[in-house]
Design a protein around this motif. Sequence first.
Motif, mmCIF file in Angstrom:
data_model
loop_
_atom_site.group_PDB
_atom_site.id
_atom_site.type_symbol
_atom_site.label_atom_id
_atom_site.label_comp_id
_atom_site.label_asym_id
_atom_site.label_seq_id
_atom_site.Cartn_x
_atom_site.Cartn_y
_atom_site.Cartn_z
ATOM 1 N N TYR A 1 -27.703 -19.427 10.220
ATOM 2 C CA TYR A 1 -28.401 -18.342 9.883
ATOM 3 C C TYR A 1 -29.602 -18.247 9.394
ATOM 4 C CZ TYR A 1 -24.487 -15.431 11.496
ATOM 5 O OH TYR A 1 -23.449 -14.908 12.290
ATOM 6 N N HIS B 1 -33.050 -9.548 16.959
ATOM 7 C CA HIS B 1 -31.480 -9.100 17.017
ATOM 8 C C HIS B 1 -30.669 -10.030 18.085
ATOM 9 C CE1 HIS B 1 -27.850 -6.889 16.975
ATOM 10 N NE2 HIS B 1 -27.746 -6.634 18.680
ATOM 11 N N ARG B 2 -31.170 -10.443 19.157
ATOM 12 C CA ARG B 2 -30.773 -11.112 20.106
ATOM 13 C C ARG B 2 -30.525 -12.673 19.417
ATOM 14 N NH1 ARG B 2 -34.392 -12.433 25.073
ATOM 15 N NH2 ARG B 2 -34.997 -14.135 23.782
ATOM 16 N N VAL C 1 -27.434 -12.602 17.306
ATOM 17 C CA VAL C 1 -26.409 -12.478 18.263
ATOM 18 C C VAL C 1 -26.007 -13.961 18.848
ATOM 19 C CG1 VAL C 1 -25.233 -11.508 20.221
ATOM 20 C CG2 VAL C 1 -26.576 -10.007 18.879
ATOM 21 N N THR D 1 -24.461 -15.764 16.343
ATOM 22 C CA THR D 1 -23.004 -15.690 15.694
ATOM 23 C C THR D 1 -22.067 -16.047 17.015
ATOM 24 O OG1 THR D 1 -23.912 -13.403 14.734
ATOM 25 C CG2 THR D 1 -21.641 -13.620 15.297
ATOM 26 N N ILE D 2 -22.609 -15.932 18.188
ATOM 27 C CA ILE D 2 -21.535 -16.316 19.269
ATOM 28 C C ILE D 2 -21.266 -17.914 19.196
ATOM 29 C CG2 ILE D 2 -21.587 -16.725 21.680
ATOM 30 C CD1 ILE D 2 -22.866 -14.043 21.922
#
Lengths: 451, 149
Positions: A73, A90-91, A94, A97-98
Amino acid sequence: MTRPPPAGGGPGMAAATPGFGRHDGRMTALATVILLSAAFLAASVTGSLVGSGVALIDLAAIVTTLLIAGLTYLVAWTFNRFVGDRRRRHRNLVVATIGLGCVFVLFLTTVAGLITIGDLAGLAAALPFSAFAILVLRAVQRNRKEPWRLTLVAVGWGGVVATNLAALFEGVYGVLITAHLIPGPGQGIATAFAAGLFEEGGKGLAVVFLYLLARDQFDDVVSGIVLGAAVGVGFNLIESVGYMSSGFLAQLWIRQVVGLFAGHATYTALTGAGIGAARQQSVAWRRWVCALSGFVAAVAAHFLYDAVTFTQLFPSSGNGLVDLFVLYPLQVACLDGPWTAALIVLLYVGLRREGAALRTELAGESATGLGAIVPAEVAVLVSPRWRAHQRWLALRRRGWRSFRRQARLQRAQLDLAVERWHRARQEIDQPLAAEAHLRERVLQLKAAAQR
Amino acid sequence: MFWAIAGLGAAGALILVAGLAVFGYFEPSPPSASLHATVTGIVAYDPRSHRVAGPSRTRFRPDEDPAAVVDWSALPARLTVVAGWYDENGQPLALAGPGSPRALPHIVPLSDQPGRLIPAGTYTFVVGREGGGRLTEVLARVHVEVVGT
């Protein structure tokens, strides 16, 4: 009488069967995940302090995952400072996080691998039996099957997550409690109690999450039994492989033949039956009674079997072959048999009710004259055999695409009938608008089929 | 359906309550802290010569036979005690006694059979007070790991 179509129909509509993650239950699911994570961390720290091996591995994995999460992060945040586009930012998050999710799944799989002691031969031998059990469970669900992805999530949770939770909590319990008891029947009973509580708790959570997040596929006691048994099959697979390192063929016989549908599959199916029955209650206290009853029955069934085994109450002949092929199946029949039989009765009754309800709702929908289901289709849709025949005809006449289109149409029509069924049973708090959406989908599929 | 599920839950609750009652019978009360036996060590045992050798440890190989060396002198002679090895489920594997501490052997092996392989796992050596045909109090306890190769 023609029923007017309900108003609305867009995203966020009130529905008896909202899609994955759209139900109010997602907040309960999130709270459960937070509580579970806190318990997992606490058990890992406590277990590590008292020297539990599994707890040490879990704690190391948690620290590693948190470190990787922090770094990931940090990198994503630093990178995003130089990116103006909000959608790209945002992508990036994501994707981060994935990636972290993959790390977490890898860690859980590694622990499951440690439980199986890396016995690939055992896994290869046990896998066909478990796969057969899953196929049987899906075949049993003749009216409306769960999607494969949900079935596989259930199996995966049972094999990877529930085994980890059980190993951690039972390990800590063993060091803190069982190791200080007087050896003998009391200690055996305490160990059996821990196995019942922690293993059924870990497995039952899968059914709870599916109920909370995938309610559009979780209809009744039949869904609960099938998904619960699938979780149990996954758990049994990994546990079998772990035990097969100390007696390959004997453990394969015990756990993947005699105990394939008894044992873990039966216990978690009891939890599933409770939650499935709760799904169909319109009063809150009855929902709680059903869910708790199923779980208590699962814990008790597991406890009873283990307590009898650990205290050696069941007779032994002294001859290994007689014990393996006569007395062990007899023990399973006596201790697990009544629970399995009760589940078969519940399943039979559930399937009959489901079939009758589908017939009523399909006929009701065809009577509206809205075109989503016409009277001639009702007889086909209520019969699994006729549905399969219709798909087969589509395959023969127009090929694979037509087969898939037919399957999607049948599925959408059954979804609509099930939605009507849930509304008729008043299993929702608000009037719903999902029927119009589902009906629209059926009509679109029909139009596409005619092109 | 509601009453069928509730009935299964009620049956389950009865089983769990019965289990708790049996547990309470076999695990009656916290033991008194006044009496303690002394296990001076867990050492490798040779079933052929009936002798022990080497230092005390808590990890053994399957081809090694662990034996507990007990100092009975701290226990009163009138006491009836049992010394024995138990598996992870509390099942007895090898027992000495019941009898007076003075009459029991100082060396209690897990297995007395030459050449026998001991399955990997955790084993517990316990010295306990005996009463009514069962252990009523633990006077000493040592855990041993047998680690597979």
